[in-house]
Design a protein around this motif. Sequence first.
Motif, short mmCIF file in Angstrom:
data_model
loop_
_atom_site.label_atom_id
_atom_site.label_comp_id
_atom_site.label_asym_id
_atom_site.label_seq_id
_atom_site.Cartn_x
_atom_site.Cartn_y
_atom_site.Cartn_z
N THR A 1 -17.61 3.14 3.53
CA THR A 1 -16.84 4.20 2.90
C THR A 1 -15.40 4.19 3.40
O THR A 1 -14.45 4.26 2.60
N ILE A 2 -15.21 4.07 4.70
CA ILE A 2 -13.87 4.06 5.27
C ILE A 2 -13.12 2.80 4.83
O ILE A 2 -11.93 2.86 4.51
N TYR A 3 -13.80 1.66 4.80
CA TYR A 3 -13.16 0.42 4.35
C TYR A 3 -12.70 0.54 2.90
O TYR A 3 -11.59 0.15 2.56
N THR A 4 -13.54 1.10 2.04
CA THR A 4 -13.17 1.27 0.64
C THR A 4 -11.99 2.22 0.50
O THR A 4 -11.07 1.98 -0.29
N LEU A 5 -11.98 3.28 1.28
CA LEU A 5 -10.87 4.23 1.25
C LEU A 5 -9.57 3.58 1.70
O LEU A 5 -8.53 3.72 1.04
N LEU A 6 -9.61 2.85 2.81
CA LEU A 6 -8.40 2.17 3.30
C LEU A 6 -7.92 1.10 2.31
O LEU A 6 -6.71 0.95 2.08
N ASN A 7 -8.84 0.36 1.72
CA ASN A 7 -8.47 -0.67 0.75
C ASN A 7 -7.84 -0.03 -0.49
O ASN A 7 -6.86 -0.55 -1.02
N SER A 8 -8.39 1.08 -0.95
CA SER A 8 -7.82 1.77 -2.11
C SER A 8 -6.42 2.29 -1.80
O SER A 8 -5.53 2.21 -2.65
N CYS A 9 -6.23 2.82 -0.59
CA CYS A 9 -4.89 3.29 -0.20
C CYS A 9 -3.89 2.13 -0.15
O CYS A 9 -2.74 2.29 -0.57
N ALA A 10 -4.32 0.99 0.34
CA ALA A 10 -3.44 -0.18 0.40
C ALA A 10 -3.07 -0.66 -1.01
O ALA A 10 -1.91 -0.98 -1.27
N LEU A 11 -4.04 -0.71 -1.91
CA LEU A 11 -3.75 -1.12 -3.28
C LEU A 11 -2.84 -0.12 -3.99
O LEU A 11 -1.97 -0.51 -4.77
N LEU A 12 -3.01 1.16 -3.70
CA LEU A 12 -2.13 2.17 -4.27
C LEU A 12 -0.71 1.98 -3.76
O LEU A 12 0.25 2.08 -4.53
N GLU A 13 -0.56 1.69 -2.48
CA GLU A 13 0.77 1.46 -1.91
C GLU A 13 1.43 0.24 -2.55
O GLU A 13 2.62 0.25 -2.86
N ILE A 14 0.66 -0.81 -2.77
CA ILE A 14 1.20 -2.02 -3.41
C ILE A 14 1.64 -1.69 -4.84
O ILE A 14 2.70 -2.13 -5.30
N SER A 15 0.85 -0.90 -5.55
CA SER A 15 1.18 -0.55 -6.93
C SER A 15 2.41 0.35 -7.01
O SER A 15 3.15 0.32 -8.00
N MET A 16 2.64 1.17 -6.00
CA MET A 16 3.75 2.11 -6.02
C MET A 16 5.10 1.43 -5.75
O MET A 16 6.15 2.04 -5.94
N ILE A 17 5.09 0.18 -5.31
CA ILE A 17 6.35 -0.51 -5.04
C ILE A 17 7.19 -0.62 -6.31
O ILE A 17 8.40 -0.40 -6.28
N SER A 18 6.55 -0.91 -7.44
CA SER A 18 7.32 -1.02 -8.69
C SER A 18 7.90 0.32 -9.10
O SER A 18 9.01 0.38 -9.62
N VAL A 19 7.18 1.41 -8.83
CA VAL A 19 7.70 2.73 -9.14
C VAL A 19 8.91 3.04 -8.25
O VAL A 19 9.92 3.59 -8.71
N GLU A 20 8.82 2.69 -6.97
CA GLU A 20 9.94 2.92 -6.05
C GLU A 20 11.16 2.12 -6.48
O GLU A 20 12.29 2.63 -6.45
N ARG A 21 10.97 0.87 -6.88
CA ARG A 21 12.10 0.05 -7.32
C ARG A 21 12.72 0.61 -8.59
O ARG A 21 13.94 0.65 -8.73
N SER A 22 11.89 1.06 -9.52
CA SER A 22 12.41 1.68 -10.75
C SER A 22 13.21 2.94 -10.41
O SER A 22 14.28 3.16 -10.98
#
Length: 149
Positions: free
Chosen positions: A93-114
């Motif tokens: 459960t904790i691994y899935t939560l941390l992995n989801s947070c990391a993928l969300l952070e990666i996806s938000m990079i394009s929003v930050e650049r925009s």
Amino acid sequence: NLSNLSETLEGAFSIKAFEYEQRFIEKSSKLIDQCISCELAQEALDAWLNLYTTLIFETFVLLIGLLITYHRQNISPSQVSLILLYALNMKDTIYTLLNSCALLEISMISVERSNQLINIPVENLLPADAHKMPATSDEGAVWPSKGKI
């Protein structure tokens, strides 16, 4: 890149006609290598995260097992199995939560650049009549005002 592939396929006849096949093969290989290197780094970080969480939770389960062994007279076998089951499932459960947070952070990079590009200050614009040619030049010659010379 998908755009490079589609452009190469559309211009395949021109590429063959001018004998540029090797150049386009090298360009495609370079783009594929760049894409794979990013994915390789992400996979390596994912493997590190999995190893790190596994080590932490295996240590946690070991400590719980030692505490259960120490207090074995006060805890029933059904409680022991329930505690160990929850402790072992918590890792996933904790691994899935941390992995989801990391993928969300990666996806938000394009929003930050925009957002950064949107907030760039606008340069001073020329007045509306700045693009018009002057009626006379410095030498006194008159510019044509119509399409006739």
